[in-house]
Design an enzyme around this catalytic site. Structure first.
Site: not given
Ligand code: ADP
Ligand code: ADP
Ligand code: MG
Length: 446
Positions: A200, A202, A208, A291
């Site tokens: 992707e 950056f 966010h 979720r």
């Molecule tokens: P939210 O967007 O609801 O704040 P988070 O990214 O903080 O979500 O994730 C919520 C919880 O779920 C955290 O405890 C994170 O570690 C867990 N979690 C999220 N996605 C995954 C995944 N793909 N595998 C394992 N744990 C996950």
């Molecule tokens: P997760 O499933 O772990 O929540 P996300 O794709 O939602 O993963 O990304 C988590 C965080 O990483 C975002 O909230 C943002 O802060 C950062 N991030 C993700 N994608 C990008 C990007 N293309 N450029 C810059 N920051 C990013």
């Molecule tokens: Mg996310």
């Protein structure tokens, strides 16, 4: 309505779901690991079942044990909370096969959105603006290099099955790209059981911004406005707020209608969150979480809609009780995630809680599962409590958050309460609209 629901989670979210069930007159079944037998979610449920030893793959991720627990107790539905099995399509399918209701979307939705590459592709087809990047899994180094050159370095390598801020890395150059691909692939395989990766653009210093949706089986697709989750550390959210400051309404409304339209096309069901990066007035879709989200309470405080109650109702086949015109957010709400970790070194902290004194008063909500004498185990997520402060204006909410952070007492273990105070006191946060990099760039000087 269901008579009995099994809550397949632990901690604050299991407590939160238990509350919604009780208010709906549903009796509850808690599941727990051996270490969690004294946990609050077990104490407040009507029944509980120990489903295995402490490691999550033997307990909270053990789908077969959870289904057996439903059969033993006669639970008709399962609420998965967040994390654990909440975004696992095979678990949702297994429940369906056992004639149990999964409180969430259809397993096909989870499947489609859980694969982040596919999710972006689908959203793009529905006219949702996405972060530029590869539209399929990266199969060779050459392909990765070509795409990166096309969109321009720096790029982000991401695991298609990633989540919780894990499984991604920024790379600045072709050399770094070559070195990092195998590392991320390995990490993705061991964390998420799937080594598919994608690339992707950056985006430098974006915000966010995410949109909450709720959909039923009667043709109602509603958005519940947005949240700003830019205060992050290591791609994990620390503070969230609603609504997002400094973005004009016309832009937001346009985004909401794009999101609602996509949900209609998908025939989505239940709660969902579409996550976007926001930069220079443009939104870029990153992923959809199918979720209940950790930060759902700030939306509840503004809209006065109980998201968990509605989630259970729509999973049971009911209509959403309200209409889009009647969703009118009022005021401003801020959530601080209080973690068991050092304020300075961020080392996870476990141990026995001494004195616990929760904050209270007008505009304050504390979602937690801790109590004085509770032993925090080291096996699980370190989220202890969510402090949600709501006020008439953003400034009012900040003041309330600060005074309640001064009231709260959690003795015996380290927490990040001090970090929250420093953030809320900072000039930049007060002004609003900081980027996702702001906290990490300023953490030592706050
Ligand atoms: P939210 O967007 O609801 O704040 P988070 O990214 O903080 O979500 O994730 C919520 C919880 O779920 C955290 O405890 C994170 O570690 C867990 N979690 C999220 N996605 C995954 C995944 N793909 N595998 C394992 N744990 C996950
Ligand atoms: P997760 O499933 O772990 O929540 P996300 O794709 O939602 O993963 O990304 C988590 C965080 O990483 C975002 O909230 C943002 O802060 C950062 N991030 C993700 N994608 C990008 C990007 N293309 N450029 C810059 N920051 C990013
Ligand atoms: Mg996310």
């Amino acid at each position: 309505m269901f008579d009995k629901v099994l809550i397949a989670n632990r901690g604050e979210i299991a407590v939160r779901i238990n509350r919604a069930c009780q208010e709906l007159g549903i009796s509850t079944v808690a599941i727990h690991s051996e270490a969690d037998s004294e946990s609050m979610h077990v104490r407040i449920a009507d029944e509980s079942v120990c489903i295995g030893p402490n490691p999550v793959n033997k307990s909270y991720l053990n789908a077969h044990s959870i289904i057996s627990a439903c059969e033993i107790t006669g639970a008709q539905a399962v609420h998965p909370g967040y994390g654990f099995l909440s975004e696992n399509p095979s678990f949702a399918k297994m429940l369906e096969d056992h004639k149990l209701t999964f409180i969430g979307p259809k397993h096909s939705h989870i499947q489609a959105m859980g694969d982040k590459i596919q999710a972006k592709k689908i959203m793009k087809e529905f006219g949702v603006p996405t972060v530029p990047g590869s539209d399929k899994a990266i199969e060779s180094e050459k392909e990765a290099i070509n795409i990166s050159k096309e969109i321009g370095f720096p790029v982000l390598i991401k695991a298609s099955a990633g989540g919780g801020g894990r499984g991604m890395k920024v790379v600045q150059s072709e050399i770094e790209l070559r070195e990092t691909i195998p590392i991320i692939k390995q990490e993705a395989l061991s964390f998420f059981g799937n080594d598919a990766i994608y690339i992707e653009k950056f985006i430098d210093s974006p915000r966010h911004i995410e949109v909450q949706v709720i959909c039923d089986q009667h043709g109602n697709f509603l958005h519940l406005h947005e949240r700003d989750c830019s205060i992050q550390r290591r791609n994990q959210k620390v503070i969230e707020e609603a609504l997002a400051p400094g973005i004009d309404n016309e832009k937001k409304e346009k985004l909401f209608s794009i999101c609602v339209n996509a949900m209609q096309k998908m025939e989505y069901l239940g709660l969902g969150t579409l996550e976007f990066l926001y930069k220079d007035g443009e939104f870029y879709f990153m992923e959809m979480n199918t979720r209940l989200q950790v930060e759902h309470p700030i939306t509840e405080m503004l809209t006065r809609i109980d998201l968990v109650r509605e989630q259970i109702c729509v999973a049971h086949g009911e209509k959403i009780f309200t209409t889009q015109e009647n969703v009118k957010p009022l005021g401003h709400s801020i959530e601080c995630r209080i973690n068991a970790e050092g304020s300075e070194d961020f080392k996870p902290s476990a141990g026995t809680i001494g004195l616990f004194h929760p904050p209270a008063g007008n505009g304050i909500r504390l979602d937690t599962f801790i109590y004085s004498g509770y032993k925090v185990p080291h096996y699980y997520d370190n989220l202890l409590a969510k402090l949600i402060a709501t006020g008439r204006t953003r400034n009012h909410a900040i003041k309330r958050a600060l005074r309640s952070l001064n009231e709260i007492v959690i003795d015996g273990i380290d927490t990040n309460i001090n970090l929250h105070k420093k953030i809320l006191l900072s000039k930049e946060f007060k002004i609003g609209s900081v980027s996702i990099n702001w906290l990490e760039n300023n953490i030592t000087s706050l």
